[in-house]
Write an enzyme that holds these catalytic residues in place. Structure first.
Site, PDB file in Angstrom:
ATOM      1  N   SER A  79       0.844  -1.189   0.000  1.00  8.68           N
ATOM      2  CA  SER A  79       0.000   0.000   0.000  1.00  8.68           C
ATOM      3  C   SER A  79       0.886   1.248   0.000  1.00  8.68           C
ATOM      4  O   SER A  79       1.668   1.437  -0.927  1.00  8.68           O
ATOM      5  CB  SER A  79      -0.960  -0.034   1.192  1.00  8.68           C
ATOM      6  N   ASP A  89      -9.039  -4.520  -6.376  1.00 11.01           N
ATOM      7  CA  ASP A  89      -8.725  -3.598  -5.281  1.00 11.01           C
ATOM      8  C   ASP A  89      -9.615  -2.356  -5.374  1.00 11.01           C
ATOM      9  O   ASP A  89      -9.477  -1.554  -6.295  1.00 11.01           O
ATOM     10  CB  ASP A  89      -7.242  -3.219  -5.365  1.00 11.01           C
ATOM     11  N   HIS A 105      -7.563  -5.220  -1.759  1.00 10.14           N
ATOM     12  CA  HIS A 105      -6.306  -4.626  -1.290  1.00 10.14           C
ATOM     13  C   HIS A 105      -5.497  -5.591  -0.422  1.00 10.14           C
ATOM     14  O   HIS A 105      -4.276  -5.481  -0.344  1.00 10.14           O
ATOM     15  CB  HIS A 105      -6.617  -3.343  -0.513  1.00 10.14           C
TER      16      HIS A 105
END
Length: 775
Positions: free
Chosen positions: A613, A690, A725
């Site tokens: 991330s 995602d 994610h």
């Protein structure tokens, strides 16, 4: 380097007697951690117990669950227990439950279906404990209720279905709103408010007396839509045309959802729209709502401007519907965090106050603020930060909280009196440790959770005596015995000092059989995002990082470095990264790597960096510096250009594109030389489903690198079909971590010289990029 600790075997202060002797996870055996024990999630880990405290006439009651699933009412004072819900009355496959305040009923959520990070759909049922009857909250429910909550005082339940608000009372349901739909949300947040503002799935708040309900309405009309294709869509055979999920997702400088404030008189069902004038509609974010009375006299909301560097607290008198700005702040030296920390205190020396956390002084501290506006009263101060308010005890005039007073990597529990301003530790605050606590409804008891660095445990205390536990809730004795079989990574914490004077916290893991005369590969594992923290004294998870340190074929040293911009070191340290994300953070990672290389055991030809991330973004920005220090990198689910990320997160730190165009251009990963000059390889991993950091980021990044001349022997892009994610769809995490393990193994085996290249590859590269391929 200033050494802070090595497993933190610190001395014991005399003021507070610790509940037990430290139990460091030093192992002592010969077994080494294996891949299956650590990946994709740690299997050797501490247990913890979450207790549901009950707000009843008698303090110190909580709900626990027996081994057969029955729900038990435990009474600390009388040391007795009572079965409230027998095991055969517990719905099979339930997801969660909530007791009615008088303990006469239970609200169950079943048929759980995940939506976003916090939100989900479910069916809800009400169990009448005395009758044993189970009644659906809505007769025609179809796993489509978004949220439900008991009133604090009576038989009412507020719930949201189809983005409309309903009130249930003793079997009768009243629909409150009629306009809910794809673009209108009543009582629940839309995607961006859920993800970036509330960190939760609700936007409704009962008054303490249960007579009123405050709620927010979000309007996404005009917010641009982002489409996510699902190629398999959980089907055995992929559909010919992928399912397309359309999400109203405001990116930088795009239109944001608008928000309205509403009040509902529950008895009369009369609804009032309260004008929000703190900022213009298109420049408004509501970050928090809190009742500032013991009944329903006053409610307040925290308003920010769009880029969240100005703040106003607005109080509303419920009867007159009049609004008043009772506090405001300019935070244009950086940004203002939404800490969700307002809580009503009541009368203090003839004036009503509420408590809140603010870093206006440069450090996050607790203040009392007058409900009607006026001068604040500081309850804590110093060059350390309050992390969270745990409990407000208005009877004893005490506020319980956690702080970083000992060190930014630690957490200790304190109380502060808003009568005398005296601050008292509830734990030994002279040792490096990581604590939190959960307090009973009236504040007479608490579960103290010691979370590290030694083996965690939980114990029950009375607030009258913080020295002697009443009982052990979770001992983790079995974990301690298990760990004695292992030879574990050696963990230490220290600081490194930047040339500019700031210090960075570092967590180091050394292989169990570390030999300072050998050479070791190193993997940096940053997150590094604004306000975040990775380096803490909490339990060292025996996860992938511990595995690559332990495996004899890998034996990586890992360094986790909290760069400038991360949390709990003061506002100046955080705000340094404003308007230029990725710049100072990357500099700090490079500086740390150069400091690392002062150790003779560090192998300069095998220094990698891996992040997820924001950490994936930071990995790319660090490699982009072309420092020559890092030899390989891995970016998992990275942002590559913050113009592609959501507005409410990004603009908090970067402002809008119109205000900071050059900053956005520099923040995007756009320079390729650092990737071309890697001695090793760069791997990008991303899930195509995602909904947070869109796959678009990885697609753009890989295209930038390929078009810039990064060759196939330097770059691999790995997508994970339909994964979000967290990369968990259809066993994707299994493949992902095997790929990570292979990557770090291959990079360790790589020799400094360039591998041989086939003549065809040389000719193709020369034709594409005008390069002279080396013979």
């Amino acid at each position: 380097m200033k050494l802070l600790s090595l497993l933190m075997l610190a001395g014991i202060a005399q003021a507070i007697v610790p509940p037990r002797e430290p139990r460091p996870p030093t192992g002592g055996g010969n077994k080494l951690l294996t891949y299956k024990e650590c990946v994709p999630r740690a299997t050797i880990s501490p247990r913890s117990t979450s207790l549901a405290w009950i707000n009843s006439d008698e303090d110190g009651q909580y709900i626990s669950q027996s081994d057969d699933g029955a729900l038990i009412l435990q009474n600390i004072v009388t040391n007795t227990n009572k079965t409230l819900v027998a095991a055969d009355k517990v719905p099979k496959g339930y997801y969660d439950y909530w007791f009615k305040p008088d303990l006469s009923a239970v609200l169950w959520a079943t048929n759980y279906t995940k939506q976003y990070r916090h939100s989900y759909f479910a069916n809800y049922f009400i169990l009448d404990i005395e009758k044993g009857s189970l009644t659906p909250l809505a007769q025609d429910q179809a796993g489509d209720i978004q949220y439900a909550q008991w009133s604090p005082v009576d038989n009412s339940i507020a719930y949201v279905r189809g983005n409309d608000l309903y009130i249930w009372n003793n079997g009768t349901t009243k629909r409150i709103t009629e306009n809910g739909g794809p673009d209108i949300f009543n009582g629940v947040p839309d995607w961006v408010y859920e993800e970036e503002i509330f960190g939760d799935r609700f936007a409704l708040w009962f008054s303490p007396d249960g007579e009123y309900l405050a709620y927010l309405r979000f309007n996404e009309t005009g917010v641009p839509t982002y489409t996510i294709p699902y190629y398999k869509n959980k089907q055995k055979i992929a559909p010919a045309y992928p399912r397309e999920l359309e999400i109203r997702y405001p990116k930088v400088s795009a239109k944001n959802p608008t928000v309205q404030f509403h009040l509902l008189n529950i008895a009369s069902s009369q609804e009032s729209t309260i004008p929000v004038t703190a900022f213009p509609e298109n420049d408004l974010v509501i970050g928090e709502v809190a009742w500032l009375s013991s009944g329903h006299d006053s409610v307040a909301y925290r308003a920010f401007n769009r880029v969240q560097d100005r703040e106003k607290i607005v109080s509303i008198k419920v009867e007159s519907k009049e609004s008043k700005v009772i506090r405001e702040r300019d935070g244009t030296d950086g940004w203002i965090d939404n800490l969700l920390s307002m809580s009503y205190i009541g009368d203090v020396n003839g004036k009503e106050y509420y408590v809140d956390i603010s870093d206006a002084s440069g450090w996050a501290h607790i203040y009392l603020y007058p409900v009607d506006g006026g001068k604040e009263i500081a309850l804590t101060k110093g060059e350390w930060e309050v992390v969270a308010i745990l409990k407000v005890d208005t009877k004893k005039k005490l506020i319980y909280f956690t702080s970083t007073k000992y060190h930014s990597t630690t957490r200790h529990v304190y109380s502060v009196s808003y009568d005398t301003n005296v601050m008292t530790p509830l734990v030994n605050d002279k040792e490096a440790a990581y604590y939190t606590a959960s307090f009973s409804a009236k504040g007479g008891y608490y579960i103290l959770s010691y979370q590290g660095p030694n083996v965690p445990y939980q114990e029950l205390y009375s607030t009258k005596d913080s020295k002697k536990p009443l009982k052990t809730i979770t001992s983790n004795d079995a974990l301690l015995e298990k760990l004695k079989e292992y030879k574990l990574p050696m963990v230490s914490f220290f600081e490194i000092k930047l040339p500019s004077g700031e210090t960075l916290n570092v967590k180091q893991r050394l292989p169990p059989n570390f030999n300072p005369h050998k050479k070791y590969p190193v993997l940096f594992t940053p997150y590094g995002g604004p306000g975040a923290q990775e380096v803490s004294q909490a339990w060292n998870s025996l996860d992938f990082k511990s595995y690559i340190t332990s495996d004899p074929e890998l034996e990586y040293v890992t360094w986790t470095v909290d760069n400038r911009g991360t949390g709990y070191k003061g506002r100046k340290f955080r705000s340094a990264v404003a308007k230029r994300l990725g710049f100072l953070e990357a500099q700090d990672q490079v500086f740390a790597a150069k400091e690392l290389l002062k150790n003779r055991w560090a192998d300069k030809d095998h220094i990698g960096i891996w992040g997820w991330s924001y950490g994936g973004f930071l990995t790319a920005k660090t490699l982009e510096t072309d420092s020559g220090v890092f030899t390989f990198g891995i970016s998992t689910a990275p942002v590559s250009d913050f113009r592609l990320y959501d507005s409410m997160y990004t603009e908090r730190y970067m402002k809008t594109v119109e205000l900071n165009a050059d900053g956005y251009s520099e923040t995007a990963v756009h320079k390729v030389d650092g990737f071309k000059n890697l001695k090793g390889h760069y791997l990008i991993q991303h899930g195509t489903g995602d909904d947070n950091v869109h796959f678009q980021n990885a697609a753009v990044l890989s295209n930038t690198l390929m078009n810039g001349g990064v060759t196939a022997d330097k770059l691999t892009t790995q997508w994970f079909t339909d994964s979000d994610h967290g990369i968990r769809y259809d066993m994707d995490s299994t493949y992902q971590y095997k790929q990570l393990a292979k990557m770090v193994y291959d990079q360790k085996q790589r020799r400094p010289e360039r591998p041989p290249m086939h003549q065809w590859s040389k000719r193709v590269l020369a034709a594409l990029f005008g390069e002279r391929a080396e013979e």
